[in-house]
Design a protein around this motif. Structure first.
Motif, PDB file in Angstrom:
ATOM      1  N   LYS A 148      -2.445  -6.888   3.615  1.00 44.30           N
ATOM      2  CA  LYS A 148      -1.194  -5.742   4.211  1.00 44.30           C
ATOM      3  C   LYS A 148      -2.169  -5.051   5.355  1.00 44.30           C
ATOM      4  CE  LYS A 148       3.459  -5.757   5.516  1.00 44.30           C
ATOM      5  NZ  LYS A 148       4.713  -4.893   4.950  1.00 44.30           N
ATOM      6  N   ARG A 203       3.379  -5.119  -3.882  1.00 42.52           N
ATOM      7  CA  ARG A 203       2.501  -6.470  -4.154  1.00 42.52           C
ATOM      8  C   ARG A 203       1.659  -6.768  -3.224  1.00 42.52           C
ATOM      9  NH1 ARG A 203       2.325  -9.878  -8.539  1.00 42.52           N
ATOM     10  NH2 ARG A 203       3.443  -7.977  -9.295  1.00 42.52           N
ATOM     11  N   GLY A 204       0.436  -6.747  -2.687  1.00 38.96           N
ATOM     12  CA  GLY A 204      -0.013  -7.210  -1.551  1.00 38.96           C
ATOM     13  C   GLY A 204      -0.051  -6.409  -0.697  1.00 38.96           C
TER      14      GLY A 204
END
Length: 81
Positions: free
Chosen positions: A17, A12-13
């Motif tokens: 990032k 997730r993310g």
């Protein structure tokens, strides 16, 4: 045999990032290369053109080409050739 539990990767993310990091690196490299090109190539080229045109005499060059017979529409001065 003992079972070793591996930590799951954080998904997730991850794209955001990694994208932030890579965009920062890309912009830093792009601006540094552009700055280096400006100082190494563009400024030296501007300086070379300025030095050339400080000493360049257009009328003297025109007269030399006219005497050489380069122009078809301009006759050489009387008394030459």
């Amino acid at each position: 045999m003992s079972a070793v539990a591996l930590a799951k990767p954080l998904m997730r993310g991850l794209l955001a990032k990694r994208l932030r990091f890579h965009l920062a690196v890309a912009f830093t490299l792009a601006f540094s290369v552009a700055g280096a090109f400006k100082f190494a190539v563009c400024d030296s080229r501007k300086r070379a053109y300025a030095d050339f045109y400080k000493r360049y005499d257009a009328m003297k060059e025109f007269e030399a080409m006219r005497e050489a017979g380069i122009f078809e529409s301009v006759k050489p001065k009387k008394g030459s050739k």
